[in-house]
Design an enzyme around this catalytic site. Structure first.
Site, mmCIF file in Angstrom:
data_model
loop_
_atom_site.group_PDB
_atom_site.id
_atom_site.type_symbol
_atom_site.label_atom_id
_atom_site.label_comp_id
_atom_site.label_asym_id
_atom_site.label_seq_id
_atom_site.Cartn_x
_atom_site.Cartn_y
_atom_site.Cartn_z
ATOM 1 N N SER A 131 38.323 3.061 27.139
ATOM 2 C CA SER A 131 37.410 2.265 27.962
ATOM 3 C C SER A 131 37.678 0.792 27.675
ATOM 4 O O SER A 131 38.241 0.455 26.615
ATOM 5 C CB SER A 131 35.960 2.583 27.577
ATOM 6 O OG SER A 131 35.065 1.667 28.171
ATOM 7 N N TYR A 144 28.611 2.828 21.540
ATOM 8 C CA TYR A 144 29.713 3.229 22.433
ATOM 9 C C TYR A 144 30.956 2.370 22.173
ATOM 10 O O TYR A 144 32.071 2.898 22.087
ATOM 11 C CB TYR A 144 29.248 3.102 23.885
ATOM 12 C CG TYR A 144 30.257 3.583 24.902
ATOM 13 C CD1 TYR A 144 30.741 4.884 24.875
ATOM 14 C CD2 TYR A 144 30.713 2.734 25.913
ATOM 15 C CE1 TYR A 144 31.666 5.331 25.820
ATOM 16 C CE2 TYR A 144 31.619 3.173 26.872
ATOM 17 C CZ TYR A 144 32.100 4.476 26.817
ATOM 18 O OH TYR A 144 33.015 4.904 27.759
#
Ligand code: NAP
Length: 249
Positions: A131, A144
């Site tokens: 990501s 995250y």
């Protein structure tokens, strides 16, 4: 010629499901893994693939999954996600632990279990779905971003450790993509999930499947080390161009 086999984790929804469909359309025999077996079976039936139950946070599940797979040429480590937007001051251990289990340890377990088969095929490819959170940070994203930074470090380490072996290692780093990601992050709160994409055009799961399909289509001597794909409307994790409701530009 033997049909090449692609294994996609987290193939019951979003980027994983689109990737399974894309790789099947490109001629791969696809093995789909995730926890929601009913969804997997529907997609597997559509693409003549194989659905196998998989929970990447559970070592026993990963071992059963890997044992059931005979051959692997492409492994897409896609299962993962985010839970909540806790600040570090208010971090909830259970959420952070899940994010590290799913996004980091899960990838270690599945990769470790399938490496011998990837090597045996003579031309293996691992695509880790990271990501932009793997190299950016934002307030409330600590759990995250730390997990995806961890995934990025392990992807690079693996690339170094496998140098000289017939296995390529790639990381795909998406920006905002509209999938079930935000619904999971916000524990099923649809209004909150929809607000993430308000007034902007996010990537689709298919846009990212296209990128993975391209990476997997390249000849064995070409390794796409990393690829960052964002919507035109997104410059950084929090810098997003949003139009007023009902307008276009
Ligand atoms: P999604 O629609 O929520 O799909 C996530 C997939 O992961 C589902 O198939 C889910 O299946 C699976 N999964 C979750 N936990 C699992 C576990 N413990 N074991 C096995 N499978 C598990 O989200 P997505 O956007 O497609 O996410 C795919 C990947 O892209 C994730 O790694 C995510 O971090 C990354 N990513 C997404 C975005 C975005 O904006 N959407 C941006 C950057 C990166 P089950 O629930 O059936 O197990």
């Amino acid at each position: 010629m033997t049909q090449r086999v692609a294994v996609v984790t987290g193939a019951s929804a979003g980027i994983g499901a689109a990737t399974a469909r894309r790789l099947a359309a490109d001629g791969f025999s696809v093995v789909l893994g995730a926890r929601r077996i009913d969804r997997l079976e529907t997609i597997a039936a559509e693409i003549h693939g194989q659905a196998l139950a998989l929970d990447v946070t559970d070592i026993g599940s990963v071992e059963r999954f890997a044992t059931a797979i005979e051959r692997v040429d492409v492994l897409v480590n896609n299962a993962g996600g985010a839970l909540g937007t806790d600040s570090i001051r208010e971090a909830r251990d259970d959420r952070w632990e899940w994010m590290f289990q799913a996004n980091v340890l899960g990838v270690v377990r599945v990769t470790r279990a399938l490496l011998p088969k990837l090597e045996a095929g003579g031309d293996g490819l691992i695509v880790n779905v990271g990501s932009i959170a793997g190299f950016e940070t934002y307030p409330g994203g600590g759990g995250y971003t730390a997990a995806k930074h961890g995934l990025r470090a392990l992807t690079r380490t693996l690339r170094q450790e496998l140098l000289g072996s017939p296995i390529r290692v790639s990381e795909l780093c998406p920006g905002l993509a509209e999938t079930e990601f935000s619904l999971v992050r916000f524990a099923g709160d649809e209004a909150r999930a929809r607000a993430v994409y308000r007034g902007m055009q996010p990537l689709s799961a298919e846009d990212l499947a296209e990128a993975i399909g391209w990476i997997a289509s390249l000849p064995p001597h070409v390794n796409i080390d990393e690829m960052v794909v964002r919507p035109r409307d997104q410059a950084t994790a929090l810098q997003v161009h949003r139009r007023p409701e009902g307008t276009v530009d």
